[in-house]
Every structure is written in structure tokens, then in C-alpha cells.
Motif scaffolding. Structure first.
Motif, short mmCIF file in Angstrom:
data_model
loop_
_atom_site.label_atom_id
_atom_site.label_comp_id
_atom_site.label_asym_id
_atom_site.label_seq_id
_atom_site.Cartn_x
_atom_site.Cartn_y
_atom_site.Cartn_z
N PRO A 108 6.11 -11.98 -2.18
CA PRO A 108 4.69 -12.34 -2.14
C PRO A 108 3.89 -11.50 -1.14
O PRO A 108 2.74 -11.14 -1.39
CB PRO A 108 4.71 -13.81 -1.73
N ALA A 109 4.52 -11.18 0.02
CA ALA A 109 3.83 -10.37 1.02
C ALA A 109 3.55 -8.97 0.50
O ALA A 109 2.50 -8.37 0.77
CB ALA A 109 4.68 -10.30 2.30
N ALA A 110 4.50 -8.42 -0.27
CA ALA A 110 4.31 -7.08 -0.85
C ALA A 110 3.20 -7.10 -1.90
O ALA A 110 2.35 -6.20 -1.94
CB ALA A 110 5.62 -6.59 -1.47
N ARG A 111 3.19 -8.11 -2.76
CA ARG A 111 2.14 -8.21 -3.78
C ARG A 111 0.76 -8.38 -3.13
O ARG A 111 -0.23 -7.81 -3.59
CB ARG A 111 2.44 -9.38 -4.72
N LYS A 112 0.72 -9.14 -2.07
CA LYS A 112 -0.54 -9.38 -1.36
C LYS A 112 -1.12 -8.07 -0.84
O LYS A 112 -2.35 -7.91 -0.74
CB LYS A 112 -0.30 -10.35 -0.20
N ARG A 113 -0.27 -7.11 -0.53
CA ARG A 113 -0.72 -5.82 -0.01
C ARG A 113 -0.95 -4.78 -1.12
O ARG A 113 -1.12 -3.60 -0.85
CB ARG A 113 0.28 -5.30 1.03
N GLY A 114 -0.91 -5.22 -2.37
CA GLY A 114 -1.27 -4.35 -3.48
C GLY A 114 -0.13 -3.64 -4.16
O GLY A 114 -0.36 -2.76 -5.00
N PHE A 115 1.11 -3.99 -3.82
CA PHE A 115 2.26 -3.33 -4.44
C PHE A 115 2.75 -4.13 -5.65
O PHE A 115 2.76 -5.37 -5.63
CB PHE A 115 3.40 -3.16 -3.44
N ALA A 116 3.18 -3.41 -6.67
CA ALA A 116 3.63 -4.06 -7.90
C ALA A 116 5.11 -3.86 -8.17
O ALA A 116 5.73 -4.68 -8.85
CB ALA A 116 2.81 -3.56 -9.09
#
Length: 256
Positions: A108-116
Motif C-alpha cells: 500500500p505504501a508503494a502504491r500511495k507513492r505512485g508505483f504500480a
């Protein structure tokens, strides 16, 4: 990237020279990461290097948001770099939207920063693992097979270079330790002979006197031995603060 073969050749040459007394692993990690960033744009690579015991000592990120994510991964003790370093298989475009079970806090932290998506490669040579590389890709971007193969070549050369430099440093350290031990032994043997003559005692007792002085004065035995050889410590100095029963010398001999 245009002219990929030329770029790869230049990158491999750039990373190959690690047999240098001034080699710095942290600086080298920045160089590797910068090269990977050139290759994998818009993917954002990060690199972690660990010592021989597996403890991460160096972390490098190509962007600020990836740096934040790598710091969180260290706090969470979960994530792609961690999995890769600890024996997980390499990933290619692993979808972060499907990774909540595997990395419940990291994904979730990675997705929050724009990574897919994420791809990983371990810095591994046979049984030795010196770290891991992760490549975070933004939405709408993936790492191609050609890029993965080129990045794998870069990572392989970097891994070999780091291991070779570590072996060189270990070999140099061992050689220095052996030389120091040999020099120390020679000094002590010379000092034993000098003290034995000055005090008229057997060499074994002379050694005990040197060692006892070193212990009483909290000095390295080598320093005491050198001072005895140079005459800075006389026979009297070595036994002056001993109890009378320990000051006995051979009949007719006087401390000098």
C-alpha cells in the motif's frame, strides 16, 4: 534507449575496475544505481548492499520517493528488496495491487507513492549474496525483457566486483596480521635474550618478567619488548616494583 549495446559495454567497463585500494562500496553503489537509472527510465531503481553477515550497510535510491520507500521497507522488514536478499526468486513487473498478502504494509505504501509494479534482482554469486536491486515502475510503465537482461548483466558485474574487492581486502588484512605477528615474535625473542643477559636469568624467566611488566603497567607486550631492546627499560626498571621474592637474579648478576 538508443544504441543500447554501446551503453552496456561502457557501463560494464565502468563497473569492472574494483581492484583498487581506494575502492569505496558506498560510492560504487551510487554508480551502479545511476547506471541502472539510465537504463530503466522511467522505472526507478534502488540498491541495498549487505555485509558478510547479511546486515544492510548501504542503501541507495535513484529518486526521493523511492528513498522514502526503501526506508519504510527497512522499518517494515518486508518488501521486494528484503525478499530478494533473503533468497526469494527474482521478480519481473510484479503487480503491487496484488501484493498485499505478501507485503501487507509495503505494497500500500508503494502504491500511495505512485508505483504500480516492481522488479527485483539479487546481487548473488553462487552462495554469496551481497545485496539486492529493486526497480519500481509507475502506472503505465513496465520493464522490458531486454532491459531486464541488460540490467542483469550490470548487476552480475557489480556483484563480482564487490566480492572480489572484499576478498582482496580480507587477503590484505590477513597478510598484515601475519606480518605483524611475525614482527612481534621477533621483537619478543630479542627482548628475552637481552633481559636474560642483563638479569642473569633463563630466557623463560626473562619472558615472564617482560609479560608481568606489561600487565602491571597496562602496556602492549610489543612496546615493552621494544623498550627493553632499545635500553629505555633497564633490567632494574623491569623488576623494580616486584616483591622481593620476585627480584632474585642469578648469583653474581646485577640488573642493568
Amino acid at each position: 534507449m538508443n544504441d543500447r549495446e554501446r551503453w552496456l559495454a561502457e557501463a560494464l567497463v565502468d563497473l569492472a575496475d574494483t581492484v583498487d585500494a581506494d575502492f569505496d562500496e558506498a560510492e560504487y553503489a551510487h554508480t551502479v544505481t545511476a547506471r541502472l537509472a539510465e537504463l530503466l527510465d522511467p522505472g526507478e531503481p534502488g540498491l541495498r548492499l549487505a555485509d558478510a553477515g547479511g546486515t544492510v550497510r548501504t542503501t541507495v535510491a535513484s529518486t526521493g520517493r523511492l528513498g522514502e520507500l526503501l526506508a519504510l521497507e527497512a522499518d517494515f522488514t518486508e518488501g521486494p528488496c528484503t525478499s530478494s536478499q533473503h533468497g526469494g526468486k527474482d521478480l519481473v513487473n510484479d503487480v503491487l495491487g496484488l501484493a498485499d498478502t505478501k507485503w501487507p504494509r509495503y505494497a500500500p505504501a508503494a502504491r500511495k507513492r505512485g508505483f504500480a509494479s516492481v522488479s527485483t534482482m539479487s546481487l548473488r554469486h553462487r552462495e554469496s549474496v551481497v545485496g539486492s536491486v529493486c526497480v519500481l515502475s509507475p502506472l503505465g510503465s513496465t520493464v522490458t525483457g531486454t532491459e531486464i537482461r541488460s540490467a542483469g548483466a550490470v548487476v552480475s558485474v557489480a556483484t563480482t566486483g564487490i566480492l572480489h574487492n572484499r576478498m582482496l581486502r580480507d587477503s590484505t588484512r590477513t597478510s598484515s596480521q601475519l606480518q605483524y605477528a611475525l614482527t612481534s615474535r621477533v621483537l619478543v625473542e630479542q627482548a628475552k635474550g637481552a633481559v636474560a643477559v642483563r638479569l642473569g636469568v633463563p630466557p623463560a624467566e626473562a619472558f615472564d618478567i617482560l609479560r608481568a611488566y606489561a600487565r602491571r603497567h597496562n602496556m602492549p607486550l610489543n612496546d615493552v619488548a621494544k623498550a627493553a631492546i632499545d635500553g629505555k627499560l633497564s633490567g632494574y626498571d623491569l623488576i623494580a616494583d616486584l616483591a622481593p621474592r620476585r627480584k632474585r637474579v642469578s648469583r653474581g648478576a646485577q640488573p642493568r
